[in-house]
Design a protein around this motif. Sequence first.
Motif, PDB file in Angstrom:
ATOM      1  N   GLY A 142      67.188 -24.622 -93.043  1.00  0.00           N
ATOM      2  CA  GLY A 142      67.362 -24.438 -91.603  1.00  0.00           C
ATOM      3  C   GLY A 142      66.110 -24.834 -90.844  1.00  0.00           C
ATOM      4  N   GLY A 143      65.631 -23.909 -89.989  1.00  0.00           N
ATOM      5  CA  GLY A 143      64.418 -24.172 -89.217  1.00  0.00           C
ATOM      6  C   GLY A 143      63.243 -24.558 -90.107  1.00  0.00           C
ATOM      7  N   GLY A 195      63.709 -20.628 -92.830  1.00  0.00           N
ATOM      8  CA  GLY A 195      64.325 -20.937 -91.531  1.00  0.00           C
ATOM      9  C   GLY A 195      63.999 -19.907 -90.471  1.00  0.00           C
ATOM     10  N   LEU A 243      74.072 -25.367 -79.023  1.00  0.00           N
ATOM     11  CA  LEU A 243      73.506 -24.186 -79.690  1.00  0.00           C
ATOM     12  C   LEU A 243      73.714 -22.937 -78.829  1.00  0.00           C
ATOM     13  CD1 LEU A 243      71.787 -23.011 -82.056  1.00  0.00           C
ATOM     14  CD2 LEU A 243      69.789 -23.376 -80.622  1.00  0.00           C
ATOM     15  N   PRO A 245      60.069 -11.899 -97.293  1.00  0.00           N
ATOM     16  CA  PRO A 245      60.044 -12.588 -98.584  1.00  0.00           C
ATOM     17  C   PRO A 245      60.272 -14.093 -98.503  1.00  0.00           C
ATOM     18  CG  PRO A 245      62.174 -11.548 -98.261  1.00  0.00           C
ATOM     19  CD  PRO A 245      61.373 -11.240 -97.041  1.00  0.00           C
ATOM     20  N   VAL A 246      60.740 -14.640 -97.355  1.00  0.00           N
ATOM     21  CA  VAL A 246      61.074 -16.074 -97.363  1.00  0.00           C
ATOM     22  C   VAL A 246      60.319 -16.861 -96.291  1.00  0.00           C
ATOM     23  CG1 VAL A 246      63.384 -15.655 -98.362  1.00  0.00           C
ATOM     24  CG2 VAL A 246      63.144 -15.845 -95.878  1.00  0.00           C
ATOM     25  N   LYS A 294      72.754  -3.764-102.733  1.00  0.00           N
ATOM     26  CA  LYS A 294      71.966  -2.522-102.759  1.00  0.00           C
ATOM     27  C   LYS A 294      72.934  -1.346-102.786  1.00  0.00           C
ATOM     28  CE  LYS A 294      68.158  -4.866-100.638  1.00  0.00           C
ATOM     29  NZ  LYS A 294      67.340  -5.178 -99.492  1.00  0.00           N
ATOM     30  N   VAL A 304      61.975 -22.946-101.059  1.00  0.00           N
ATOM     31  CA  VAL A 304      63.038 -23.375-100.145  1.00  0.00           C
ATOM     32  C   VAL A 304      62.482 -23.970 -98.851  1.00  0.00           C
ATOM     33  CG1 VAL A 304      64.865 -21.761-100.879  1.00  0.00           C
ATOM     34  CG2 VAL A 304      63.165 -21.009 -99.207  1.00  0.00           C
ATOM     35  N   PRO A 308      71.562 -24.988 -93.499  1.00  0.00           N
ATOM     36  CA  PRO A 308      72.748 -24.134 -93.660  1.00  0.00           C
ATOM     37  C   PRO A 308      73.185 -23.426 -92.380  1.00  0.00           C
ATOM     38  CG  PRO A 308      70.799 -23.027 -94.509  1.00  0.00           C
ATOM     39  CD  PRO A 308      70.333 -24.334 -93.959  1.00  0.00           C
ATOM     40  N   GLY A 311      69.273 -26.260 -84.686  1.00  0.00           N
ATOM     41  CA  GLY A 311      68.983 -26.267 -83.248  1.00  0.00           C
ATOM     42  C   GLY A 311      67.524 -26.434 -82.919  1.00  0.00           C
ATOM     43  N   ALA A 312      66.732 -26.851 -83.901  1.00  0.00           N
ATOM     44  CA  ALA A 312      65.319 -27.123 -83.608  1.00  0.00           C
ATOM     45  C   ALA A 312      65.048 -28.598 -83.896  1.00  0.00           C
ATOM     46  CB  ALA A 312      64.426 -26.212 -84.435  1.00  0.00           C
ATOM     47  N   PHE A 363      75.530 -19.777 -80.055  1.00  0.00           N
ATOM     48  CA  PHE A 363      74.692 -18.595 -80.157  1.00  0.00           C
ATOM     49  C   PHE A 363      75.346 -17.386 -79.486  1.00  0.00           C
ATOM     50  CE2 PHE A 363      70.667 -16.296 -79.815  1.00  0.00           C
ATOM     51  CZ  PHE A 363      70.086 -16.658 -81.016  1.00  0.00           C
ATOM     52  N   GLU A 388      63.662 -28.126 -90.572  1.00  0.00           N
ATOM     53  CA  GLU A 388      63.404 -28.775 -89.271  1.00  0.00           C
ATOM     54  C   GLU A 388      61.896 -28.848 -88.993  1.00  0.00           C
ATOM     55  OE1 GLU A 388      66.270 -26.058 -87.355  1.00  0.00           O
ATOM     56  OE2 GLU A 388      67.050 -27.865 -86.393  1.00  0.00           O
TER      57      GLU A 388
HETATM   58  C1  LIG Z   1      66.231 -18.196 -98.651  1.00  0.00           C
HETATM   59  C2  LIG Z   1      67.284 -17.764 -99.619  1.00  0.00           C
HETATM   60  C3  LIG Z   1      67.880 -18.957-100.357  1.00  0.00           C
HETATM   61  C4  LIG Z   1      66.638 -16.802-100.652  1.00  0.00           C
HETATM   62  O1  LIG Z   1      67.620 -16.317-101.524  1.00  0.00           O
HETATM   63  P1  LIG Z   1      67.288 -15.100-102.529  1.00  0.00           P
HETATM   64  O2  LIG Z   1      68.520 -14.879-103.326  1.00  0.00           O
HETATM   65  O3  LIG Z   1      66.019 -15.383-103.235  1.00  0.00           O
HETATM   66  O4  LIG Z   1      66.986 -13.837-101.625  1.00  0.00           O
HETATM   67  P2  LIG Z   1      67.927 -13.100-100.592  1.00  0.00           P
HETATM   68  O5  LIG Z   1      68.977 -13.983-100.077  1.00  0.00           O
HETATM   69  O6  LIG Z   1      68.343 -11.816-101.171  1.00  0.00           O
HETATM   70  O7  LIG Z   1      66.917 -12.857 -99.396  1.00  0.00           O
HETATM   71  C5  LIG Z   1      65.790 -12.015 -99.555  1.00  0.00           C
HETATM   72  C6  LIG Z   1      65.588 -11.263 -98.284  1.00  0.00           C
HETATM   73  O8  LIG Z   1      65.233 -12.173 -97.236  1.00  0.00           O
HETATM   74  C7  LIG Z   1      66.113 -12.026 -96.128  1.00  0.00           C
HETATM   75  N1  LIG Z   1      66.242 -13.347 -95.502  1.00  0.00           N
HETATM   76  C8  LIG Z   1      66.501 -14.490 -96.102  1.00  0.00           C
HETATM   77  N2  LIG Z   1      66.508 -15.502 -95.225  1.00  0.00           N
HETATM   78  C9  LIG Z   1      66.225 -14.955 -94.031  1.00  0.00           C
HETATM   79  C10 LIG Z   1      66.083 -15.483 -92.727  1.00  0.00           C
HETATM   80  N3  LIG Z   1      66.210 -16.798 -92.471  1.00  0.00           N
HETATM   81  N4  LIG Z   1      65.806 -14.631 -91.738  1.00  0.00           N
HETATM   82  C11 LIG Z   1      65.670 -13.327 -91.966  1.00  0.00           C
HETATM   83  N5  LIG Z   1      65.781 -12.742 -93.190  1.00  0.00           N
HETATM   84  C12 LIG Z   1      66.056 -13.572 -94.194  1.00  0.00           C
HETATM   85  C13 LIG Z   1      67.396 -11.518 -96.740  1.00  0.00           C
HETATM   86  O9  LIG Z   1      68.178 -10.855 -95.800  1.00  0.00           O
HETATM   87  C14 LIG Z   1      66.842 -10.568 -97.798  1.00  0.00           C
HETATM   88  O10 LIG Z   1      66.414  -9.409 -97.130  1.00  0.00           O
HETATM   89  P3  LIG Z   1      66.954  -7.989 -97.576  1.00  0.00           P
HETATM   90  O11 LIG Z   1      66.265  -7.016 -96.703  1.00  0.00           O
HETATM   91  O12 LIG Z   1      68.425  -8.060 -97.305  1.00  0.00           O
HETATM   92  O13 LIG Z   1      66.652  -7.867 -99.017  1.00  0.00           O
HETATM   93  C15 LIG Z   1      68.416 -17.007 -98.910  1.00  0.00           C
HETATM   94  O14 LIG Z   1      67.924 -15.789 -98.432  1.00  0.00           O
HETATM   95  C16 LIG Z   1      68.999 -17.742 -97.754  1.00  0.00           C
HETATM   96  O15 LIG Z   1      69.869 -18.559 -97.943  1.00  0.00           O
HETATM   97  N6  LIG Z   1      68.537 -17.437 -96.546  1.00  0.00           N
HETATM   98  C17 LIG Z   1      69.090 -17.974 -95.310  1.00  0.00           C
HETATM   99  C18 LIG Z   1      68.612 -19.381 -95.054  1.00  0.00           C
HETATM  100  C19 LIG Z   1      69.184 -19.879 -93.760  1.00  0.00           C
HETATM  101  O16 LIG Z   1      70.369 -19.830 -93.538  1.00  0.00           O
HETATM  102  N7  LIG Z   1      68.328 -20.390 -92.891  1.00  0.00           N
HETATM  103  C20 LIG Z   1      68.726 -20.851 -91.592  1.00  0.00           C
HETATM  104  C21 LIG Z   1      68.407 -19.825 -90.569  1.00  0.00           C
HETATM  105  S1  LIG Z   1      69.042 -20.227 -88.952  1.00  0.00           S
HETATM  106  C22 LIG Z   1      67.956 -21.407 -88.404  1.00  0.00           C
HETATM  107  O17 LIG Z   1      67.021 -21.709 -89.075  1.00  0.00           O
HETATM  108  C23 LIG Z   1      68.232 -21.939 -87.052  1.00  0.00           C
HETATM  109  C24 LIG Z   1      67.360 -23.105 -86.720  1.00  0.00           C
HETATM  110  O18 LIG Z   1      68.090 -24.292 -86.645  1.00  0.00           O
HETATM  111  C25 LIG Z   1      66.612 -22.857 -85.461  1.00  0.00           C
HETATM  112  C26 LIG Z   1      67.488 -22.789 -84.241  1.00  0.00           C
HETATM  113  C27 LIG Z   1      66.673 -22.480 -83.026  1.00  0.00           C
HETATM  114  C28 LIG Z   1      66.948 -21.092 -82.621  1.00  0.00           C
HETATM  115  C29 LIG Z   1      66.408 -20.878 -81.286  1.00  0.00           C
HETATM  116  C30 LIG Z   1      67.134 -19.766 -80.688  1.00  0.00           C
HETATM  117  C31 LIG Z   1      67.317 -20.089 -79.267  1.00  0.00           C
HETATM  118  C32 LIG Z   1      68.583 -19.548 -78.810  1.00  0.00           C
HETATM  119  C33 LIG Z   1      69.225 -20.508 -77.842  1.00  0.00           C
HETATM  120  C34 LIG Z   1      70.326 -19.864 -77.163  1.00  0.00           C
HETATM  121  C35 LIG Z   1      69.796 -19.086 -76.011  1.00  0.00           C
HETATM  122  C36 LIG Z   1      70.810 -18.147 -75.588  1.00  0.00           C
HETATM  123  C37 LIG Z   1      70.857 -18.081 -74.110  1.00  0.00           C
HETATM  124  O19 LIG Z   1      70.025 -18.687 -73.436  1.00  0.00           O
HETATM  125  O20 LIG Z   1      71.761 -17.407 -73.638  1.00  0.00           O
END
Ligand SMILES: CC(C)(COP(=O)(O)OP(=O)(O)OC[C@H]1O[C@@H](n2cnc3c(N)ncnc32)[C@H](O)[C@@H]1OP(=O)(O)O)[C@@H](O)C(=O)NCCC(=O)NCCSC(=O)C[C@@H](O)CCCCCCCCCCCCC(=O)O
Length: 716
Positions: free
Chosen positions: A99-100, A60, A253, A20-21, A277, A96, A122, A131-132, A257, A103
């Motif tokens: 986060g990513g 994100g 990160l 959904p997002v 739910k 919205v 956030p 982290g991106a 992580f 970025e």
């Molecule tokens: C977006 C919202 C504001 C929407 O709100 P709303 O009220 O409309 O809806 P819900 O909150 O009920 O959400 C609906 C539905 O969607 C799911 N959901 C929402 N956001 C996400 C998401 N980002 N990912 C997955 N699912 C999501 C939610 O769970 C609901 O589902 P359900 O089944 O429960 O109904 C609100 O949802 C919101 O605030 N969302 C979160 C926004 C957020 O926080 N975003 C940031 C995400 S973190 C990020 O982006 C990180 C970046 O900086 C990238 C970093 C790089 C990462 C790389 C990884 C490398 C790892 C390195 C380490 C390596 C380890 C090693 O080597 O050892």
Amino acid sequence: MATYSRLPGSVALITLQNPPVNALSAAVRQGIVDTVQRALKDPKVTSVVICGQNGKFCGGADIREFAGPMLGPPLVPMIHAIEAVDKPVAAAIEGVALGGGLELALGCHYRIAHSKALLGLPEVTLGLLPGAGGSQRLPRLIGLTAALDLITTGRHISAAEALKLGILDQVTDNNVVDQAVEFVRRVAGQPLDSRRLSTLPCPPDVDSLLDKAMVKVRQRSRGALAPVACVQALMAAASLPYTQGMEKERELLTTLFNSGQARALQYAFFSQRVVGKWSLPSGASWDNSAARPISKAAVIGLGTMGRGIVVALALTGISVVAVETQEKQLAEASQAVPAMLQREAGRRGLATPPGVISFSSNLQDVSEVELVIEAVFEDMSLKLQVFRHLTSVCRPGTLLCSNTSGLDIDQLAAVTQSPGLVVGMHFFAPAHVMKLLEVVYGPRSSPEAVATAMQLGKRMGKVSVAVGNCPGFVGNRMLKPYLEQANFLLEEGATPQQVDEALEEFGFPMGVFRMSDLSGLDVGWRIRKEAGLTGPGVESTRTRQGRRYSPLPDQVCEAGRLGQKTGRGWYQYDGPGGRVARSDPWVHIFLEAYRAEHDLVARSIAPEEILERCLYALINEGFNILQDAMAAGPEDIDAIYVFGYGWPRHHGGPMFHAGQVGLGRILERLQHHHHNHPDVPHLKPSTLLRRLVAVGSPPVQKWREFINKERVHSQL
Ligand SMILES: CC(C)(COP(=O)(O)OP(=O)(O)OC[C@H]1O[C@@H](n2cnc3c(N)ncnc32)[C@H](O)[C@@H]1OP(=O)(O)O)[C@@H](O)C(=O)NCCC(=O)NCCSC(=O)C[C@@H](O)CCCCCCCCCCCCC(=O)O
């Protein structure tokens, strides 16, 4: 995934598709990489717009992917590749960009947003940092002060604020994709160097802003790692070239992580959504029970709780009849409530809803409302009187709710004409501010009544959790063994400071005794009196109702030391209403005399024992609650503790924490403490805990399923 289309006028449109997002899952990242390549190679394309499907740009990184190995193209090089494109790329932001998602937008050359869009980084709330590239690009775009605020708080900002800060190039009330397409057509061919944020210098930290911020963040974060890492990443941005800053971002990160805290905070994110739910043992649930629309409500009793509830309702636009039968209290409330409403509306950036509250001293005035919340004194006979009155005054079909913090909802329902329309709505003080609402269903509460209370909680911006009807419900039932252990620890030799410091070091904003001073020692005293544990006529022994009992808090209260309001409690304060707690020699002398009177020899107690005794007793009661089906799953308990009881979010919640510590270890330590204190039933390990350990301690996400199976096979 991401789709590609070429619009007339040489603009390529890339649309992220992951409802959904539109989180940046492996498939979405792969889709972006492929479509950007395609746009780059297509000679007919002169500019690119990236948008999200269904009115949401991007929420994100896909948080669910964090639980497993990272597959698919990584985000950082993907965003660099976009930034390096030699055709203008614009992000068209609707809904919205978090986060990513933000970025990704920062990697684009231009950002155009709809006026209703929300933007933010956030990650800190999930135990991470942007982290991106966000920690390095954002300060280059908007400066250190603004970037520090956004990254360390994780707050969502409006498009208007983002425009003011310089994050956005344009804000529109019209179709954002159309506007972005028009925008990139206009700028096609212009030099892009100054639009590539990674190539810009970061402003230096001239005033040691970040050093000062680090001191504050360390003080405030109470052991949370991510806020500290966010400041460190900004320090890197301010002092290192971009490439080295990115290396530091990656290093920080990786540490975050792999920390338990990130796992705990991500669990907390999902548990907040899981509790919405809801389901009841009867099979009624959020997706098969309809809520009633509520536009008129009443609140009975305008003490502290009632006033807060009136404000919380009024802020949703519901018209409220606020009833108080004591004239003096009514006069005070009718002055105080409008001021509270105005303050809270201001704090939330809302206009004060005009004329939605009417005050009355007459219970008859609630006859036309659709829902009543009783918030009178915590006294069963008084509440029964109010419910008897309400059921005769209100029109048939009115929902009758009680803000009791632990009394029997079924007993209240029994005196009404429609017991199915009675539920508990347990708010937390101050009711217009605190996020938690326990919605208490009795054996006769109808699914419609539960659905309506849950829905109303959501409208008020609360995290509403459906809980069963048992003394203290979930939150206060678990609090009892926790407080009890704290008192026993004093008997055995600890001081209030030692207990509080151990709990505050764990991350609670306040330890047990500071909290008790804040809420007033008379509150607990009255609850114990109602339970027949204290008060005139009850013998002053250390065993009551067949179990160990500590009369310490009763004695402190009976000495007139009610806490902050009298300037004396477990601590001393500058005067009545004082806030700064200081150790009080009276308390130490009192404790010594108490121990001498009861032949108790004080011993030195380590912080580890304080934590184990208080937290494991609380956790054990959580297992009992799950076993008794008073909470649907561990997420419900954890959300209650995080949002209502100050449990540090970076420890996920008590049940998540139990899993982190290891269920075997919790069981072993409870057995140890129960062996030493056989007269304390709360330390006896719960059957559910034993069963979970016996089947190999499954992760917390599997408990709900396990409990349901055990129940079917009558193992619990
Ligand atoms: C977006 C919202 C504001 C929407 O709100 P709303 O009220 O409309 O809806 P819900 O909150 O009920 O959400 C609906 C539905 O969607 C799911 N959901 C929402 N956001 C996400 C998401 N980002 N990912 C997955 N699912 C999501 C939610 O769970 C609901 O589902 P359900 O089944 O429960 O109904 C609100 O949802 C919101 O605030 N969302 C979160 C926004 C957020 O926080 N975003 C940031 C995400 S973190 C990020 O982006 C990180 C970046 O900086 C990238 C970093 C790089 C990462 C790389 C990884 C490398 C790892 C390195 C380490 C390596 C380890 C090693 O080597 O050892």
